[in-house]
Motif scaffolding. Structure first.
Motif, PDB file in Angstrom:
ATOM      1  N   UNK A 176      -5.469   1.878   0.509  1.00  8.58           N
ATOM      2  CA  UNK A 176      -4.490   2.872   0.075  1.00  8.58           C
ATOM      3  C   UNK A 176      -3.628   2.316  -1.061  1.00  8.58           C
ATOM      4  N   UNK A 177      -4.229   2.261  -2.245  1.00 12.02           N
ATOM      5  CA  UNK A 177      -3.532   1.703  -3.411  1.00 12.02           C
ATOM      6  C   UNK A 177      -3.235   2.804  -4.427  1.00 12.02           C
ATOM      7  N   UNK A 201      -8.435   8.708   8.000  1.00  9.05           N
ATOM      8  CA  UNK A 201      -7.305   7.950   8.541  1.00  9.05           C
ATOM      9  C   UNK A 201      -7.494   7.706  10.038  1.00  9.05           C
ATOM     10  N   UNK A 202      -7.305   6.451  10.472  1.00  8.89           N
ATOM     11  CA  UNK A 202      -7.399   6.144  11.901  1.00  8.89           C
ATOM     12  C   UNK A 202      -6.278   6.831  12.667  1.00  8.89           C
ATOM     13  N   UNK A 203      -5.149   7.028  11.979  1.00 10.37           N
ATOM     14  CA  UNK A 203      -4.036   7.783  12.556  1.00 10.37           C
ATOM     15  C   UNK A 203      -3.606   8.828  11.527  1.00 10.37           C
ATOM     16  N   UNK A 233       0.818  -1.200   0.000  1.00  8.68           N
ATOM     17  CA  UNK A 233       0.000   0.000   0.000  1.00  8.68           C
ATOM     18  C   UNK A 233       0.857   1.257   0.000  1.00  8.68           C
ATOM     19  N   UNK A 234       0.245   2.342  -0.424  1.00 12.88           N
ATOM     20  CA  UNK A 234       0.882   3.648  -0.384  1.00 12.88           C
ATOM     21  C   UNK A 234       0.673   4.214   1.023  1.00 12.88           C
ATOM     22  N   UNK A 235       1.713   4.111   1.841  1.00 12.48           N
ATOM     23  CA  UNK A 235       1.587   4.512   3.243  1.00 12.48           C
ATOM     24  C   UNK A 235       1.194   5.972   3.375  1.00 12.48           C
ATOM     25  N   UNK A 236       1.725   6.815   2.497  1.00 13.79           N
ATOM     26  CA  UNK A 236       1.399   8.239   2.568  1.00 13.79           C
ATOM     27  C   UNK A 236      -0.100   8.461   2.405  1.00 13.79           C
ATOM     28  N   UNK A 237      -0.707   7.753   1.475  1.00  9.08           N
ATOM     29  CA  UNK A 237      -2.153   7.889   1.277  1.00  9.08           C
ATOM     30  C   UNK A 237      -2.936   7.433   2.492  1.00  9.08           C
ATOM     31  N   UNK A 238      -2.430   6.423   3.167  1.00 12.57           N
ATOM     32  CA  UNK A 238      -3.171   5.854   4.295  1.00 12.57           C
ATOM     33  C   UNK A 238      -3.161   6.734   5.535  1.00 12.57           C
TER      34      UNK A 238
END
Length: 457
Positions: A337-338, A289-291, A278-283
Protein backbone atom coordinates in the motif's frame (compact mmCIF):
# COMPACT_ATOMS: atom_id res chain seq x y z
CA UNK A 1 1.31 17.54 21.25
CA UNK A 2 4.41 15.53 20.41
CA UNK A 3 7.93 16.82 20.29
CA UNK A 4 9.51 17.43 16.92
CA UNK A 5 12.37 15.07 17.75
CA UNK A 6 10.06 12.06 17.83
CA UNK A 7 8.91 12.77 14.28
CA UNK A 8 12.38 13.59 13.08
CA UNK A 9 13.82 10.35 14.42
CA UNK A 10 10.93 8.31 13.04
CA UNK A 11 11.28 10.01 9.69
CA UNK A 12 15.00 9.45 9.48
CA UNK A 13 14.70 5.79 10.49
CA UNK A 14 12.11 5.21 7.81
CA UNK A 15 13.88 7.15 5.10
CA UNK A 16 17.24 5.60 5.84
CA UNK A 17 16.00 2.30 4.39
CA UNK A 18 13.90 3.73 1.57
CA UNK A 19 14.81 4.23 -2.08
CA UNK A 20 17.09 7.20 -2.59
CA UNK A 21 14.73 8.52 -5.23
CA UNK A 22 11.75 8.95 -2.88
CA UNK A 23 12.54 12.17 -1.05
CA UNK A 24 15.35 13.99 0.80
CA UNK A 25 18.90 13.05 1.69
CA UNK A 26 19.12 10.99 4.86
CA UNK A 27 21.14 11.30 8.02
CA UNK A 28 22.23 8.41 10.28
CA UNK A 29 19.95 8.11 13.29
CA UNK A 30 22.93 7.93 15.66
CA UNK A 31 23.74 11.55 14.85
CA UNK A 32 20.36 12.88 16.00
CA UNK A 33 20.25 14.31 19.52
CA UNK A 34 18.36 17.25 21.01
CA UNK A 35 21.64 19.06 21.65
CA UNK A 36 22.99 19.05 18.11
CA UNK A 37 19.85 18.87 16.04
CA UNK A 38 19.53 22.42 14.71
CA UNK A 39 23.24 23.03 14.33
CA UNK A 40 23.75 22.03 10.70
CA UNK A 41 21.99 22.40 7.39
CA UNK A 42 21.77 18.63 7.05
CA UNK A 43 20.01 18.30 10.39
CA UNK A 44 17.65 21.15 9.57
CA UNK A 45 16.80 19.35 6.36
CA UNK A 46 16.11 16.22 8.39
CA UNK A 47 13.68 18.23 10.51
CA UNK A 48 11.86 19.26 7.35
CA UNK A 49 11.79 15.62 6.29
CA UNK A 50 10.30 14.63 9.64
CA UNK A 51 7.62 17.30 9.30
CA UNK A 52 6.45 15.96 5.94
CA UNK A 53 6.67 12.43 7.29
CA UNK A 54 4.27 13.30 10.11
CA UNK A 55 1.59 14.03 7.51
CA UNK A 56 1.62 10.36 6.45
CA UNK A 57 0.22 9.24 9.80
CA UNK A 58 -2.89 7.03 9.58
CA UNK A 59 -4.50 9.64 11.83
CA UNK A 60 -3.83 12.39 9.31
CA UNK A 61 -3.54 12.04 5.52
CA UNK A 62 -2.79 8.33 5.76
CA UNK A 63 -6.46 7.71 6.54
CA UNK A 64 -8.45 9.95 8.91
CA UNK A 65 -8.23 13.26 7.04
CA UNK A 66 -9.65 11.56 3.95
CA UNK A 67 -12.11 8.96 5.18
CA UNK A 68 -13.93 10.86 7.96
CA UNK A 69 -15.19 13.66 5.66
CA UNK A 70 -16.19 10.96 3.17
CA UNK A 71 -18.37 9.36 5.84
CA UNK A 72 -19.88 12.79 6.59
CA UNK A 73 -20.65 13.20 2.88
CA UNK A 74 -22.28 9.75 2.85
CA UNK A 75 -19.89 8.53 0.17
CA UNK A 76 -18.56 5.49 2.02
CA UNK A 77 -19.67 2.68 4.31
CA UNK A 78 -17.83 0.72 6.96
CA UNK A 79 -17.79 -3.01 6.36
CA UNK A 80 -19.05 -3.66 9.90
CA UNK A 81 -21.09 -0.48 10.50
CA UNK A 82 -19.11 0.50 13.59
CA UNK A 83 -20.95 3.21 15.60
CA UNK A 84 -18.01 5.63 15.57
CA UNK A 85 -18.27 5.80 11.75
CA UNK A 86 -22.06 5.72 11.58
CA UNK A 87 -22.07 8.87 13.76
CA UNK A 88 -20.48 10.82 10.91
CA UNK A 89 -22.96 9.50 8.37
CA UNK A 90 -25.87 10.52 10.60
CA UNK A 91 -24.36 13.87 11.68
CA UNK A 92 -24.72 12.86 15.33
CA UNK A 93 -21.09 12.78 16.41
CA UNK A 94 -20.33 12.16 20.07
CA UNK A 95 -17.83 14.49 21.71
CA UNK A 96 -15.72 11.44 22.61
CA UNK A 97 -15.63 9.98 19.09
CA UNK A 98 -12.07 8.65 18.76
CA UNK A 99 -11.62 9.64 15.10
CA UNK A 100 -12.26 13.31 15.76
CA UNK A 101 -9.69 13.17 18.52
CA UNK A 102 -7.22 11.36 16.28
CA UNK A 103 -7.49 14.05 13.62
CA UNK A 104 -7.04 16.85 16.16
CA UNK A 105 -3.97 15.26 17.75
CA UNK A 106 -2.29 14.38 14.47
CA UNK A 107 -2.86 17.83 13.01
CA UNK A 108 -1.42 19.61 16.03
CA UNK A 109 1.57 17.25 16.03
CA UNK A 110 2.31 18.33 12.45
CA UNK A 111 1.83 21.98 13.42
CA UNK A 112 4.30 21.53 16.26
CA UNK A 113 6.79 20.00 13.86
CA UNK A 114 6.39 23.04 11.60
CA UNK A 115 6.64 25.46 14.52
CA UNK A 116 9.93 23.90 15.59
CA UNK A 117 11.39 24.46 12.13
CA UNK A 118 10.09 28.02 11.85
CA UNK A 119 11.46 28.95 15.26
CA UNK A 120 14.69 27.02 15.51
CA UNK A 121 15.97 27.25 11.96
CA UNK A 122 15.58 31.03 12.22
CA UNK A 123 17.89 30.94 15.27
CA UNK A 124 20.63 28.85 13.67
CA UNK A 125 23.97 30.66 13.80
CA UNK A 126 25.63 32.13 10.74
CA UNK A 127 27.77 29.57 8.95
CA UNK A 128 25.73 26.57 10.09
CA UNK A 129 23.24 26.93 7.24
CA UNK A 130 23.07 29.03 4.10
CA UNK A 131 20.61 31.91 4.10
CA UNK A 132 18.96 30.43 1.02
CA UNK A 133 18.25 27.12 2.75
CA UNK A 134 17.24 28.80 5.97
CA UNK A 135 14.61 30.81 4.12
CA UNK A 136 13.47 27.79 2.11
CA UNK A 137 13.01 25.51 5.11
CA UNK A 138 11.07 28.13 7.06
CA UNK A 139 8.80 28.77 4.09
CA UNK A 140 8.20 25.04 3.61
CA UNK A 141 7.21 24.80 7.27
CA UNK A 142 4.82 27.71 6.88
CA UNK A 143 3.19 25.96 3.95
CA UNK A 144 2.62 22.82 6.02
CA UNK A 145 1.42 24.86 9.01
CA UNK A 146 -0.95 26.83 6.78
CA UNK A 147 -2.34 23.69 5.17
CA UNK A 148 -2.85 21.99 8.52
CA UNK A 149 -4.55 24.97 10.15
CA UNK A 150 -6.78 25.19 7.07
CA UNK A 151 -7.82 21.59 7.61
CA UNK A 152 -8.47 22.24 11.30
CA UNK A 153 -10.47 25.44 10.83
CA UNK A 154 -12.67 23.77 8.23
CA UNK A 155 -13.27 20.83 10.54
CA UNK A 156 -13.64 22.55 13.91
CA UNK A 157 -14.12 26.30 13.39
CA UNK A 158 -12.64 28.25 16.31
CA UNK A 159 -9.42 26.52 17.35
CA UNK A 160 -6.26 27.24 19.39
CA UNK A 161 -3.74 29.12 17.28
CA UNK A 162 -0.33 27.93 18.45
CA UNK A 163 2.62 29.51 16.66
CA UNK A 164 5.55 28.49 18.86
CA UNK A 165 6.97 25.03 19.53
CA UNK A 166 5.83 23.14 22.59
CA UNK A 167 7.35 20.25 24.55
CA UNK A 168 5.55 16.97 25.15
CA UNK A 169 5.39 17.52 28.90
CA UNK A 170 4.32 21.15 28.62
CA UNK A 171 0.98 22.00 30.22
CA UNK A 172 -0.33 23.94 27.26
CA UNK A 173 -3.62 25.72 27.77
CA UNK A 174 -4.53 28.04 24.91
CA UNK A 175 -7.96 29.48 24.26
CA UNK A 176 -9.54 29.22 20.84
CA UNK A 177 -9.02 31.93 18.26
CA UNK A 178 -11.93 32.98 16.09
CA UNK A 179 -11.98 31.27 12.71
CA UNK A 180 -11.36 34.60 10.95
CA UNK A 181 -8.20 35.09 13.00
CA UNK A 182 -7.03 31.61 12.02
CA UNK A 183 -7.67 32.39 8.37
CA UNK A 184 -5.61 35.58 8.69
CA UNK A 185 -2.67 33.54 9.98
CA UNK A 186 -3.06 30.92 7.26
CA UNK A 187 -3.05 33.62 4.59
CA UNK A 188 -0.01 35.31 6.15
CA UNK A 189 1.87 31.99 6.21
CA UNK A 190 0.99 31.09 2.64
CA UNK A 191 1.90 34.50 1.26
CA UNK A 192 5.42 33.86 2.49
CA UNK A 193 5.63 30.63 0.48
CA UNK A 194 5.09 32.23 -2.92
CA UNK A 195 8.82 32.77 -3.42
CA UNK A 196 9.70 29.12 -2.92
CA UNK A 197 11.26 27.35 -5.93
CA UNK A 198 8.77 25.88 -8.39
CA UNK A 199 10.89 22.77 -8.81
CA UNK A 200 13.63 20.83 -7.08
CA UNK A 201 16.14 18.18 -8.12
CA UNK A 202 13.62 15.52 -9.14
CA UNK A 203 9.89 14.89 -9.57
CA UNK A 204 9.40 13.35 -6.12
CA UNK A 205 10.92 16.38 -4.43
CA UNK A 206 9.10 18.84 -6.70
CA UNK A 207 5.70 17.28 -6.04
CA UNK A 208 6.38 16.07 -2.49
CA UNK A 209 7.59 19.35 -1.01
CA UNK A 210 6.15 22.82 -0.82
CA UNK A 211 6.81 24.94 -3.91
CA UNK A 212 5.80 28.43 -4.92
CA UNK A 213 3.15 26.90 -7.17
CA UNK A 214 1.75 24.78 -4.35
CA UNK A 215 1.64 27.83 -2.09
CA UNK A 216 -0.24 29.82 -4.72
CA UNK A 217 -2.71 26.99 -5.38
CA UNK A 218 -3.42 26.47 -1.69
CA UNK A 219 -3.77 30.20 -1.11
CA UNK A 220 -6.37 30.37 -3.90
CA UNK A 221 -8.34 27.65 -2.14
CA UNK A 222 -8.05 29.39 1.22
CA UNK A 223 -9.30 32.66 -0.27
CA UNK A 224 -12.27 30.79 -1.79
CA UNK A 225 -13.28 29.49 1.64
CA UNK A 226 -12.56 32.76 3.44
CA UNK A 227 -14.74 34.61 0.92
CA UNK A 228 -17.73 33.11 2.73
CA UNK A 229 -16.93 35.79 5.33
CA UNK A 230 -15.34 38.53 3.23
CA UNK A 231 -17.46 38.18 0.09
CA UNK A 232 -14.35 38.89 -1.98
CA UNK A 233 -13.46 36.24 -4.56
CA UNK A 234 -10.98 38.36 -6.50
CA UNK A 235 -7.79 36.88 -5.09
CA UNK A 236 -9.06 33.32 -5.32
CA UNK A 237 -9.83 33.88 -9.00
CA UNK A 238 -6.53 35.63 -9.72
CA UNK A 239 -4.29 33.09 -8.01
CA UNK A 240 -6.14 30.07 -9.39
CA UNK A 241 -5.94 31.60 -12.86
CA UNK A 242 -2.19 32.01 -12.54
CA UNK A 243 -1.78 28.38 -11.51
CA UNK A 244 -4.02 27.19 -14.35
CA UNK A 245 -1.91 29.12 -16.85
CA UNK A 246 1.43 27.95 -15.50
CA UNK A 247 3.66 25.92 -17.78
CA UNK A 248 4.48 22.40 -16.67
CA UNK A 249 1.02 21.68 -15.32
CA UNK A 250 -1.58 19.86 -17.39
CA UNK A 251 -4.38 17.32 -17.12
CA UNK A 252 -3.23 13.92 -18.40
CA UNK A 253 -5.69 12.46 -20.88
CA UNK A 254 -6.41 9.47 -18.65
CA UNK A 255 -8.28 10.54 -15.51
CA UNK A 256 -6.93 7.68 -13.42
CA UNK A 257 -3.28 8.39 -14.14
CA UNK A 258 -2.90 10.74 -11.17
CA UNK A 259 -3.68 7.68 -9.03
CA UNK A 260 -2.01 4.88 -10.97
CA UNK A 261 1.18 6.88 -11.53
CA UNK A 262 3.23 9.03 -9.19
CA UNK A 263 3.89 12.76 -9.44
CA UNK A 264 2.13 13.42 -12.74
CA UNK A 265 1.78 16.73 -14.56
CA UNK A 266 -1.58 17.21 -12.81
CA UNK A 267 -0.20 16.90 -9.29
CA UNK A 268 0.79 20.10 -7.48
CA UNK A 269 1.48 18.80 -3.97
CA UNK A 270 1.57 15.04 -3.43
CA UNK A 271 2.36 13.08 -0.29
CA UNK A 272 4.95 10.39 -0.91
CA UNK A 273 4.06 7.05 0.70
CA UNK A 274 6.36 4.01 0.53
CA UNK A 275 6.91 0.55 2.05
CA UNK A 276 8.05 2.04 5.36
CA UNK A 277 5.16 4.52 5.60
CA UNK A 278 2.24 2.86 3.90
CA UNK A 279 -1.04 4.47 2.94
CA UNK A 280 -3.31 2.87 5.52
CA UNK A 281 -6.44 3.88 3.63
CA UNK A 282 -5.28 1.96 0.57
CA UNK A 283 -4.50 -1.11 2.64
CA UNK A 284 -8.02 -1.41 4.12
CA UNK A 285 -10.27 -0.36 1.24
CA UNK A 286 -9.51 -2.80 -1.57
CA UNK A 287 -10.94 -6.20 -2.65
CA UNK A 288 -7.91 -8.15 -1.38
CA UNK A 289 -7.69 -6.49 2.03
CA UNK A 290 -7.34 -9.03 4.85
CA UNK A 291 -9.41 -6.61 6.91
CA UNK A 292 -11.73 -4.61 4.67
CA UNK A 293 -12.86 -1.46 6.47
CA UNK A 294 -14.21 0.93 3.85
CA UNK A 295 -16.38 0.41 0.79
CA UNK A 296 -18.04 2.84 -1.60
CA UNK A 297 -21.70 3.69 -1.26
CA UNK A 298 -23.84 1.86 -3.81
CA UNK A 299 -25.41 5.10 -5.01
CA UNK A 300 -22.10 6.75 -5.93
CA UNK A 301 -22.01 5.32 -9.45
CA UNK A 302 -25.38 6.96 -10.12
CA UNK A 303 -23.85 10.41 -9.64
CA UNK A 304 -21.98 10.08 -12.93
CA UNK A 305 -23.28 10.25 -16.49
CA UNK A 306 -23.07 6.91 -18.30
CA UNK A 307 -20.34 8.24 -20.61
CA UNK A 308 -18.26 9.79 -17.78
CA UNK A 309 -14.80 8.21 -17.92
CA UNK A 310 -14.33 8.84 -14.19
CA UNK A 311 -17.20 6.57 -13.20
CA UNK A 312 -15.69 3.11 -13.61
CA UNK A 313 -12.33 4.18 -12.24
CA UNK A 314 -13.71 5.96 -9.16
CA UNK A 315 -16.14 3.27 -8.02
CA UNK A 316 -16.39 -0.31 -9.23
CA UNK A 317 -18.45 -3.38 -8.27
CA UNK A 318 -16.90 -6.43 -6.69
CA UNK A 319 -16.90 -9.79 -8.43
CA UNK A 320 -17.34 -13.36 -7.29
CA UNK A 321 -17.42 -13.56 -3.50
CA UNK A 322 -17.26 -9.77 -3.40
CA UNK A 323 -20.35 -9.37 -5.57
CA UNK A 324 -22.80 -6.79 -4.23
CA UNK A 325 -20.08 -4.60 -2.73
CA UNK A 326 -18.71 -1.44 -4.35
CA UNK A 327 -15.10 -0.42 -3.95
CA UNK A 328 -13.23 2.84 -3.74
CA UNK A 329 -11.25 2.94 -6.96
CA UNK A 330 -8.67 5.65 -6.35
CA UNK A 331 -6.44 3.67 -3.98
CA UNK A 332 -5.38 0.83 -6.27
CA UNK A 333 -1.70 0.76 -5.41
CA UNK A 334 -2.29 -1.45 -2.37
CA UNK A 335 0.08 -4.38 -2.73
CA UNK A 336 2.10 -3.03 -1.00
CA UNK A 337 0.00 0.00 0.00
CA UNK A 338 2.34 2.70 -1.29
CA UNK A 339 -0.37 4.81 -2.92
CA UNK A 340 0.67 8.45 -3.06
CA UNK A 341 -1.96 11.04 -2.26
CA UNK A 342 -2.30 14.25 -4.34
CA UNK A 343 -3.30 16.84 -1.75
CA UNK A 344 -3.56 19.55 -4.41
CA UNK A 345 -4.07 18.81 -8.09
CA UNK A 346 -4.80 20.88 -11.16
CA UNK A 347 -8.39 19.69 -11.72
CA UNK A 348 -9.42 21.13 -8.35
CA UNK A 349 -7.71 24.44 -9.10
CA UNK A 350 -9.53 24.65 -12.44
CA UNK A 351 -12.86 24.26 -10.64
CA UNK A 352 -11.84 26.77 -7.97
CA UNK A 353 -11.01 29.18 -10.76
CA UNK A 354 -14.36 28.53 -12.46
CA UNK A 355 -16.34 29.36 -9.33
CA UNK A 356 -14.23 32.24 -8.08
CA UNK A 357 -13.99 33.91 -11.50
CA UNK A 358 -17.76 33.76 -12.02
CA UNK A 359 -18.40 35.15 -8.56
CA UNK A 360 -15.79 37.89 -8.92
CA UNK A 361 -17.05 38.94 -12.37
CA UNK A 362 -20.71 38.69 -11.45
CA UNK A 363 -21.39 36.61 -14.57
CA UNK A 364 -20.45 33.31 -16.17
CA UNK A 365 -17.53 34.63 -18.17
CA UNK A 366 -15.79 32.63 -20.88
CA UNK A 367 -12.76 32.26 -18.61
CA UNK A 368 -14.87 30.68 -15.83
CA UNK A 369 -16.71 28.47 -18.30
CA UNK A 370 -13.50 27.31 -20.00
CA UNK A 371 -12.02 26.12 -16.71
CA UNK A 372 -15.22 24.21 -15.96
CA UNK A 373 -15.24 22.73 -19.46
CA UNK A 374 -11.59 21.64 -19.27
CA UNK A 375 -12.33 19.28 -16.40
CA UNK A 376 -15.42 17.89 -18.11
CA UNK A 377 -13.59 17.46 -21.41
CA UNK A 378 -11.12 15.13 -19.75
CA UNK A 379 -14.05 13.17 -18.32
CA UNK A 380 -15.48 12.79 -21.83
CA UNK A 381 -18.77 14.54 -21.12
CA UNK A 382 -20.45 17.45 -22.91
CA UNK A 383 -20.56 20.84 -21.21
CA UNK A 384 -23.66 23.06 -21.57
CA UNK A 385 -23.06 26.38 -23.26
CA UNK A 386 -22.69 29.52 -21.15
CA UNK A 387 -26.23 30.56 -22.04
CA UNK A 388 -27.58 27.43 -20.34
CA UNK A 389 -26.72 28.80 -16.90
CA UNK A 390 -29.50 31.08 -15.71
CA UNK A 391 -27.36 32.76 -13.04
CA UNK A 392 -23.99 32.76 -11.32
CA UNK A 393 -25.58 30.81 -8.47
CA UNK A 394 -26.76 28.10 -10.86
CA UNK A 395 -23.29 27.88 -12.40
CA UNK A 396 -21.62 27.67 -8.97
CA UNK A 397 -23.89 24.79 -8.01
CA UNK A 398 -22.94 22.96 -11.20
CA UNK A 399 -19.26 23.59 -10.49
CA UNK A 400 -19.59 22.21 -6.97
CA UNK A 401 -21.38 19.11 -8.21
CA UNK A 402 -18.62 18.65 -10.77
CA UNK A 403 -16.01 19.01 -8.06
CA UNK A 404 -17.80 16.38 -6.01
CA UNK A 405 -17.61 13.88 -8.87
CA UNK A 406 -14.05 14.80 -9.77
CA UNK A 407 -12.76 14.58 -6.18
CA UNK A 408 -14.85 11.72 -4.88
CA UNK A 409 -13.07 9.86 -2.04
CA UNK A 410 -10.48 12.63 -1.61
CA UNK A 411 -11.92 14.13 1.58
CA UNK A 412 -12.99 17.43 0.00
CA UNK A 413 -16.68 17.40 -0.97
CA UNK A 414 -17.99 17.53 2.60
CA UNK A 415 -16.11 20.71 3.44
CA UNK A 416 -16.95 22.25 0.07
CA UNK A 417 -20.67 21.56 0.41
CA UNK A 418 -20.69 22.89 3.98
CA UNK A 419 -19.03 26.06 2.69
CA UNK A 420 -22.01 26.88 0.47
CA UNK A 421 -24.73 25.10 2.44
CA UNK A 422 -25.39 22.42 -0.19
CA UNK A 423 -24.62 19.80 2.43
CA UNK A 424 -27.97 20.50 4.06
CA UNK A 425 -29.92 19.12 1.12
CA UNK A 426 -27.40 16.91 -0.68
CA UNK A 427 -25.50 15.08 2.08
CA UNK A 428 -26.84 15.40 5.60
CA UNK A 429 -29.26 12.99 7.23
CA UNK A 430 -29.57 15.37 10.17
CA UNK A 431 -29.78 18.65 8.28
CA UNK A 432 -28.55 21.23 10.76
CA UNK A 433 -25.85 23.81 9.99
CA UNK A 434 -24.53 23.42 13.53
CA UNK A 435 -23.16 20.06 12.37
CA UNK A 436 -21.09 21.51 9.56
CA UNK A 437 -18.37 21.53 12.24
CA UNK A 438 -17.14 18.55 14.19
CA UNK A 439 -17.19 18.63 18.01
CA UNK A 440 -14.11 19.77 19.89
CA UNK A 441 -12.73 16.46 21.25
CA UNK A 442 -13.86 15.97 24.84
CA UNK A 443 -10.42 14.74 25.88
CA UNK A 444 -8.95 18.09 24.82
CA UNK A 445 -11.51 20.01 26.84
CA UNK A 446 -10.69 17.94 29.92
CA UNK A 447 -7.01 18.94 29.80
CA UNK A 448 -7.69 22.46 28.55
CA UNK A 449 -10.72 24.05 30.25
CA UNK A 450 -10.30 27.16 28.09
CA UNK A 451 -11.77 25.29 25.10
CA UNK A 452 -15.42 25.95 24.33
CA UNK A 453 -17.55 23.28 22.66
CA UNK A 454 -19.04 23.94 19.24
CA UNK A 455 -22.73 24.77 19.05
CA UNK A 456 -25.02 21.76 18.92
CA UNK A 457 -22.77 19.38 20.88
Amino acid sequence: MKTILRYIIAGIMLFSITSCEKFLDREPISQVTPENFFTSEQNAQSAVMGMYRSMLSPYYYGQTMIIIPEFSANHVNHAASYPEFVEYKENRIRVDNPWTGNLWNAAYATINAANNIISRVAEMPQGSISEEKKSQFIQEAKFVRGLTYFNLVRAFGNIPLVLTPTAEDEDLQVAQSAADKVYEQIIADLKETLNLPDSYANAADTKGRATGTAGKALLAKVYLYHAKTTGDYTEAARLAGEVVGQSGLSLPGAFGSVWTEENTSESIFELQFDEQAINTLASVSNPTASMLFYAAGEEIAGMYEASDKRKDFTVYPGEGENSGRYYIGKYRNYSPAIQNFPVIRLAEILLIHAEAKARADGNVSSAAWNSFKTVRDRAGITTPQVSAFASVAAFVTEVQEEKRREMMFEGEAWFDYCRTGLALTEMMKNANPDYFLYPIPDAQRLVNPLLQQNKGY
